[in-house]
Design a protein around this motif. Structure first.
Motif, PDB file in Angstrom:
ATOM      1  N   GLY A  65       0.793  -1.214   0.000  1.00  0.00           N
ATOM      2  CA  GLY A  65       0.000   0.000   0.000  1.00  0.00           C
ATOM      3  C   GLY A  65       0.827   1.265   0.000  1.00  0.00           C
ATOM      4  N   SER A  66       2.082   1.189   0.440  1.00  0.00           N
ATOM      5  CA  SER A  66       2.920   2.376   0.526  1.00  0.00           C
ATOM      6  C   SER A  66       3.374   2.871  -0.833  1.00  0.00           C
ATOM      7  N   ILE A  67       3.193   2.105  -1.889  1.00  0.00           N
ATOM      8  CA  ILE A  67       3.551   2.586  -3.220  1.00  0.00           C
ATOM      9  C   ILE A  67       2.303   2.804  -4.088  1.00  0.00           C
ATOM     10  N   GLN A  68       1.130   2.834  -3.470  1.00  0.00           N
ATOM     11  CA  GLN A  68      -0.082   3.152  -4.208  1.00  0.00           C
ATOM     12  C   GLN A  68       0.072   4.525  -4.865  1.00  0.00           C
ATOM     13  N   GLY A  69      -0.332   4.603  -6.128  1.00  0.00           N
ATOM     14  CA  GLY A  69      -0.256   5.858  -6.858  1.00  0.00           C
ATOM     15  C   GLY A  69       1.032   6.052  -7.610  1.00  0.00           C
ATOM     16  N   SER A  71      11.515  -0.707  -6.030  1.00  0.00           N
ATOM     17  CA  SER A  71      10.830  -0.349  -4.794  1.00  0.00           C
ATOM     18  C   SER A  71      11.752   0.367  -3.812  1.00  0.00           C
ATOM     19  N   PRO A  72      11.175   1.061  -2.828  1.00  0.00           N
ATOM     20  CA  PRO A  72      11.989   1.669  -1.771  1.00  0.00           C
ATOM     21  C   PRO A  72      12.763   0.659  -0.935  1.00  0.00           C
ATOM     22  N   ARG A  73      12.433  -0.621  -1.037  1.00  0.00           N
ATOM     23  CA  ARG A  73      13.198  -1.644  -0.322  1.00  0.00           C
ATOM     24  C   ARG A  73      14.646  -1.687  -0.797  1.00  0.00           C
ATOM     25  N   ALA A  74      14.903  -1.190  -2.016  1.00  0.00           N
ATOM     26  CA  ALA A  74      16.261  -1.163  -2.578  1.00  0.00           C
ATOM     27  C   ALA A  74      16.829   0.255  -2.554  1.00  0.00           C
ATOM     28  N   SER A  75      16.495   1.009  -1.532  1.00  0.00           N
ATOM     29  CA  SER A  75      16.804   2.442  -1.496  1.00  0.00           C
ATOM     30  C   SER A  75      18.296   2.769  -1.489  1.00  0.00           C
ATOM     31  N   TYR A  76      19.152   1.813  -1.122  1.00  0.00           N
ATOM     32  CA  TYR A  76      20.597   2.069  -1.075  1.00  0.00           C
ATOM     33  C   TYR A  76      21.330   1.348  -2.200  1.00  0.00           C
ATOM     34  N   VAL A  77      20.600   0.936  -3.218  1.00  0.00           N
ATOM     35  CA  VAL A  77      21.177   0.122  -4.291  1.00  0.00           C
ATOM     36  C   VAL A  77      21.155   0.909  -5.595  1.00  0.00           C
ATOM     37  N   THR A  78      22.337   1.180  -6.148  1.00  0.00           N
ATOM     38  CA  THR A  78      22.414   1.839  -7.444  1.00  0.00           C
ATOM     39  C   THR A  78      23.746   1.510  -8.114  1.00  0.00           C
ATOM     40  N   GLY A  79      23.749   1.563  -9.431  1.00  0.00           N
ATOM     41  CA  GLY A  79      24.964   1.300 -10.198  1.00  0.00           C
ATOM     42  C   GLY A  79      25.384  -0.152 -10.224  1.00  0.00           C
ATOM     43  N   ALA A  80      24.471  -1.047  -9.858  1.00  0.00           N
ATOM     44  CA  ALA A  80      24.811  -2.467  -9.736  1.00  0.00           C
ATOM     45  C   ALA A  80      24.160  -3.292 -10.846  1.00  0.00           C
ATOM     46  N   SER A  81      24.742  -4.446 -11.098  1.00  0.00           N
ATOM     47  CA  SER A  81      24.199  -5.398 -12.073  1.00  0.00           C
ATOM     48  C   SER A  81      23.946  -6.708 -11.372  1.00  0.00           C
ATOM     49  N   PHE A  82      22.701  -7.161 -11.393  1.00  0.00           N
ATOM     50  CA  PHE A  82      22.287  -8.330 -10.632  1.00  0.00           C
ATOM     51  C   PHE A  82      22.046  -9.516 -11.565  1.00  0.00           C
ATOM     52  N   THR A  83      22.770 -10.599 -11.330  1.00  0.00           N
ATOM     53  CA  THR A  83      22.551 -11.802 -12.116  1.00  0.00           C
ATOM     54  C   THR A  83      21.364 -12.581 -11.556  1.00  0.00           C
ATOM     55  N   VAL A  84      20.536 -13.056 -12.453  1.00  0.00           N
ATOM     56  CA  VAL A  84      19.459 -13.994 -12.116  1.00  0.00           C
ATOM     57  C   VAL A  84      19.684 -15.156 -13.066  1.00  0.00           C
ATOM     58  N   ASP A  85      20.640 -16.037 -12.704  1.00  0.00           N
ATOM     59  CA  ASP A  85      21.188 -16.955 -13.697  1.00  0.00           C
ATOM     60  C   ASP A  85      21.466 -18.364 -13.171  1.00  0.00           C
TER      61      ASP A  85
END
Length: 255
Positions: free
Chosen positions: A4-8, A235-249
Motif C-alpha cells: 500500500g505504501s507505493i499506491q499511486g 521499490s523503496p526496499r532497494a533504497s541504497y542500491v544503485t549502479g549495480a548489475s544483478f545476475t538472475v542466472d
C-alpha cells in the motif's frame, strides 16, 4: 514495505508485451503500481494491460519502437499526461542476436542488435531521467544479460550490446545519484521466453543445454523469477542500491 505504501506510483515497462516484461508489469501491478506497458507490438502491450486489469491492477498500453528517440520521448510525455508522474522504468525491450561469428555478421545485422538492445536503453534514459529529476527522484532498471558479463561463441553483437548496457547503467547511476534516481541492471541467464526457446532464439538446443550444464540450478527460469528482482529494485526496499548489475542466472556466471 507494505504494498500500500507505493499506491499511486507509476512505472513504464518497455518490452512489456511478453516474457520478462509482461511478468514484471504484472508483478509491479500486484504491489500497487500503475503500469504503462510499452511494446513495438501494440496488441501484445494491450494484452498485458488487459491481464493487469483482470488481476485488479491498473495499466495502460503504448506502442513504442525504442530505436526511435521520438517514440521514447512520446512514451514519457504520454505517461506524464495520463498519470501525472513517473516513478520507475524498466528498460527491457530487446531482440535476440544472430548466431554468427563476428566476421560473418553483416553491418546491418550488427547495427540492428545495437540499435535495439543498447541504443534503445539510451533513448529511454534520455527522456526518463529528466522527468524523474523534475519530481525529485525515481528508480530505473535496465535489462542486460549474463552475456553482458561474459562472452558467448557466435554472440558478438548481442554480447557487445549487453556489455554496453552494463557500462551505461554504471555511468548513468553515478550521474543521477544526487537527483535521487537509482539506476541498476538485471542480467538474466537462461529464461523460458520466446527469445530463448522460441523461433527467434539465438541458442540451438545443444548450446542451451551446454549453458544449463554450467548452472547450479539446471533448469530454465520462469520470467516471474526475474520480474521479482526488478520489482524489488524499483521499490523503496532497494533504497541504497544503485549502479549495480544483478545476475538472475542459477549460478552460471559463478561457474
Amino acid at each position: 514495505m507494505q504494498a500500500g505504501s507505493i499506491q499511486g506510483r507509476v512505472a513504464i515497462v518497455t518490452g512489456g508485451g511478453s516474457g520478462i516484461g509482461r511478468a514484471t508489469a504484472l508483478g509491479l501491478a500486484a504491489e500497487g503500481w500503475t503500469v504503462v506497458a510499452a511494446d513495438i507490438d501494440e496488441a501484445a502491450a494491450q494484452e498485458t494491460a488487459r491481464l493487469v486489469g483482470a488481476a485488479a491492477g491498473q495499466a495502460s498500453a503504448l506502442r513504442v519502437d525504442v530505436t526511435r528517440d521520438e517514440d521514447c520521448a512520446a512514451m514519457v510525455a504520454q505517461t506524464l499526461t495520463r498519470h501525472g508522474r513517473l516513478d520507475a522504468a524498466f528498460n527491457n525491450a530487446g531482440i535476440a542476436g544472430y548466431p554468427l561469428r563476428t566476421v560473418d555478421h553483416s553491418p546491418a545485422q550488427w547495427q540492428r542488435v545495437i540499435d535495439v538492445n543498447l541504443s534503445g536503453v539510451f533513448h529511454c534514459l534520455r527522456h526518463e531521467i529528466p522527468a524523474m529529476q523534475r519530481q525529485g527522484g525515481g528508480a530505473i532498471v535496465n535489462t542486460a544479460s549474463i552475456m553482458g558479463l561474459r562472452g558467448a561463441f557466435g554472440g558478438s553483437a548481442y554480447c557487445a550490446a549487453k556489455h554496453g548496457v552494463v557500462g551505461l547503467t554504471k555511468a548513468a547511476a553515478l550521474e543521477c545519484g544526487r537527483d535521487g534516481i537509482r539506476i541498476n541492471a538485471v542480467c538474466p541467464g537462461y529464461i523460458d521466453t520466446p527469445m530463448t526457446t522460441g523461433e527467434e532464439a539465438i541458442f540451438s538446443d545443444k548450446l542451451l543445454d551446454a549453458g544449463l550444464q554450467r548452472a547450479a540450478i539446471r533448469r530454465l527460469a520462469r520470467p516471474e523469477e526475474v520480474a521479482d528482482m526488478v520489482v524489488w529494485l524499483c521499490s523503496p526496499r532497494a533504497s541504497y542500491v544503485t549502479g549495480a548489475s544483478f545476475t538472475v542466472d542459477a549460478g552460471v556466471t559463478a561457474s
